[in-house]
Enzyme design. Structure first.
Site, PDB file in Angstrom:
ATOM      1  N   GLU A  47      35.110 -14.859  29.682  1.00 58.15           N
ATOM      2  CA  GLU A  47      35.588 -13.877  28.714  1.00 58.15           C
ATOM      3  C   GLU A  47      36.006 -14.546  27.401  1.00 58.15           C
ATOM      4  O   GLU A  47      35.761 -14.003  26.322  1.00 58.15           O
ATOM      5  CB  GLU A  47      36.759 -13.074  29.294  1.00 58.15           C
ATOM      6  CG  GLU A  47      36.355 -12.076  30.362  1.00 58.15           C
ATOM      7  CD  GLU A  47      35.378 -11.032  29.848  1.00 58.15           C
ATOM      8  OE1 GLU A  47      35.389 -10.730  28.638  1.00 58.15           O
ATOM      9  OE2 GLU A  47      34.604 -10.511  30.654  1.00 58.15           O
ATOM     10  N   TYR A 130      42.981  -7.400  25.846  1.00 60.00           N
ATOM     11  CA  TYR A 130      41.604  -7.279  26.322  1.00 60.00           C
ATOM     12  C   TYR A 130      41.310  -8.287  27.434  1.00 60.00           C
ATOM     13  O   TYR A 130      40.809  -7.925  28.509  1.00 60.00           O
ATOM     14  CB  TYR A 130      40.612  -7.477  25.174  1.00 60.00           C
ATOM     15  CG  TYR A 130      39.228  -7.813  25.680  1.00 60.00           C
ATOM     16  CD1 TYR A 130      38.431  -6.824  26.241  1.00 60.00           C
ATOM     17  CD2 TYR A 130      38.753  -9.125  25.660  1.00 60.00           C
ATOM     18  CE1 TYR A 130      37.183  -7.129  26.760  1.00 60.00           C
ATOM     19  CE2 TYR A 130      37.512  -9.435  26.166  1.00 60.00           C
ATOM     20  CZ  TYR A 130      36.732  -8.435  26.713  1.00 60.00           C
ATOM     21  OH  TYR A 130      35.505  -8.749  27.233  1.00 60.00           O
ATOM     22  N   ASP A 148      37.437  -3.734  24.232  1.00 61.81           N
ATOM     23  CA  ASP A 148      36.949  -4.561  23.130  1.00 61.81           C
ATOM     24  C   ASP A 148      36.148  -3.675  22.174  1.00 61.81           C
ATOM     25  O   ASP A 148      36.162  -2.445  22.274  1.00 61.81           O
ATOM     26  CB  ASP A 148      36.114  -5.732  23.646  1.00 61.81           C
ATOM     27  CG  ASP A 148      34.804  -5.281  24.287  1.00 61.81           C
ATOM     28  OD1 ASP A 148      34.609  -4.051  24.497  1.00 61.81           O
ATOM     29  OD2 ASP A 148      33.960  -6.160  24.576  1.00 61.81           O
ATOM     30  N   CYS A 219      28.221  12.978  25.979  1.00 59.29           N
ATOM     31  CA  CYS A 219      28.561  12.359  24.697  1.00 59.29           C
ATOM     32  C   CYS A 219      28.612  13.392  23.570  1.00 59.29           C
ATOM     33  O   CYS A 219      27.588  13.977  23.188  1.00 59.29           O
ATOM     34  CB  CYS A 219      27.560  11.266  24.352  1.00 59.29           C
ATOM     35  SG  CYS A 219      27.945  10.393  22.820  1.00 59.29           S
TER      36      CYS A 219
END
Length: 356
Positions: A47, A130, A148, A219
């Site tokens: 990460e 995050y 993120d 969406c």
């Protein structure tokens, strides 16, 4: 996102994404080395490497790093120059320094075991909300969001939200919504599935691939043809431009390197000697305290530029063959040491290829 009706609609919509998202991920997830073995250390390192770096570029760095530093204890004990060499090319070298500081803290405070609690992860250098969420959800199966830029973009479009994703308030709201709605099982898959949709489908540059999106039917931005307008993002301030002259000083199979100051841009890293401004050959000789008699040859090199987050270097270069001492403050490095020991930042990549 403030009134109760909107909030209920948003949470209902986010709950509805869980099943189609996980089904899609099971069929489309990329095979990545840190996914095949999501141990806390491996997830943490991946990460940090993936921050502002493409996945494909990280693969080889991750494998090399794991071979050299396979666990927290090895990372905590690694020599700084060795760590920088392993990180060479990834940029943002403060991330690597924070990794070592955090590993030392884990050794001292947690007996070498990476904590699973987000609140404890947040106490480690270089770990923010995050990264703490990513480690907690992927490595420990905790229902903690990892938000993120990819996730902000996907969720903003899903909800047709016009909240500015550069603002902390927007990120806080989306994090809160996801913490209430993400599934309590398969948390790691959910986190990575959102990353994957943002990286492969709801892409940061160019039009989203709505026809391939598992969330298309949910969406709002796609329904309302708003994907070109959402997410809303404040334009970044223009970068400061700096002109620099970079020099390759060569002598008998060795090249001069210089260590940068301990604070500021590229802190404590090795560099090719350079000076402010675009200097003429005679100005280079004077700027580095040389004499014309010690310079056997000076060859102009092509112009180059390198972009940092807030600064852009516009560079010219020279290769100088010397028969005397290197400039004051420089060390000598042969080709083997350049390849194995000394890390040169990407800012100098355009000139490193001219080193004989």
């Amino acid at each position: 996102m403030d009134n109760n009706d909107d909030r209920n609609n948003y949470t209902d919509r986010l709950k509805a994404i869980n099943e189609p998202l996980l089904v899609w991920y099971a069929a489309h997830a990329r095979e990545l080395p840190w996914r095949s073995e999501p141990a806390p250390y491996r997830v943490w390192i991946s990460e940090i490497m993936l921050q502002q770096t493409r996945v494909e570029a990280v693969r080889s760095y991750f494998d090399r790093f794991m071979r050299a530093l396979p666990d927290v204890a090895a990372l905590a004990a690694v020599d700084d120059d060795r760590l920088m060499k392993l990180w060479e090319g990834l940029g943002y070298y403060s991330r690597a320094r924070n990794l070592k500081k955090a590993a030392q803290r884990v050794m001292e405070t947690y007996g070498g075991v990476i904590p699973s609690e987000p609140e404890e992860l947040l106490t480690l250098p270089g770990i923010g909300d995050y990264t703490a969420g990513a480690i907690a959800s992927i490595a420990f199966g905790r229902a903690v969001p990892a938000v993120d830029g990819n996730v902000l973009r996907v969720i903003s479009r899903l909800l047709a939200s016009r909240g500015d994703i550069t603002k902390a308030t927007t990120k806080k709201q989306i994090t809160q919504f996801l913490s209430e709605t993400m599934p309590r099982s398969r948390c790691g898959d959910f986190t990575q599935a959102l990353f994957e949709v943002g990286a492969l489908i709801c892409v940061p540059n160019g039009a989203p691939k709505c026809g391939e999106c598992p969330l298309r039917s949910l969406c709002l931005a796609a329904d309302q043809e708003l994907t070109a307008e959402i997410p809303v993002k404040t334009a970044a301030k223009p970068r400061r431009v700096e002109e620099r002259t970079v020099c390759i000083f060569e002598r008998g199979g060795e090249v001069a390197l210089r260590r940068r100051p301990p604070e500021g841009l590229l802190a404590s890293l090795y560099e090719l000697p350079n000076a402010e401004g675009k200097l003429e050959p005679d100005e280079v000789i004077a700027a580095f305290g040389l004499t014309s008699g010690t310079v056997l040859e000076i060859e102009p090199l092509p112009a180059a530029k390198h972009i940092f987050s807030h600064v852009e270097w516009r560079m010219i270069g020279y290769r100088l063959r010397l028969n005397g001492d290197f400039p004051t403050g420089c060390i000598a490095a042969d080709k083997e040491k350049l390849d194995t020991t000394y890390a040169l930042p990407n800012a100098f990549a355009a000139y490193k290829r001219f080193i004989c």
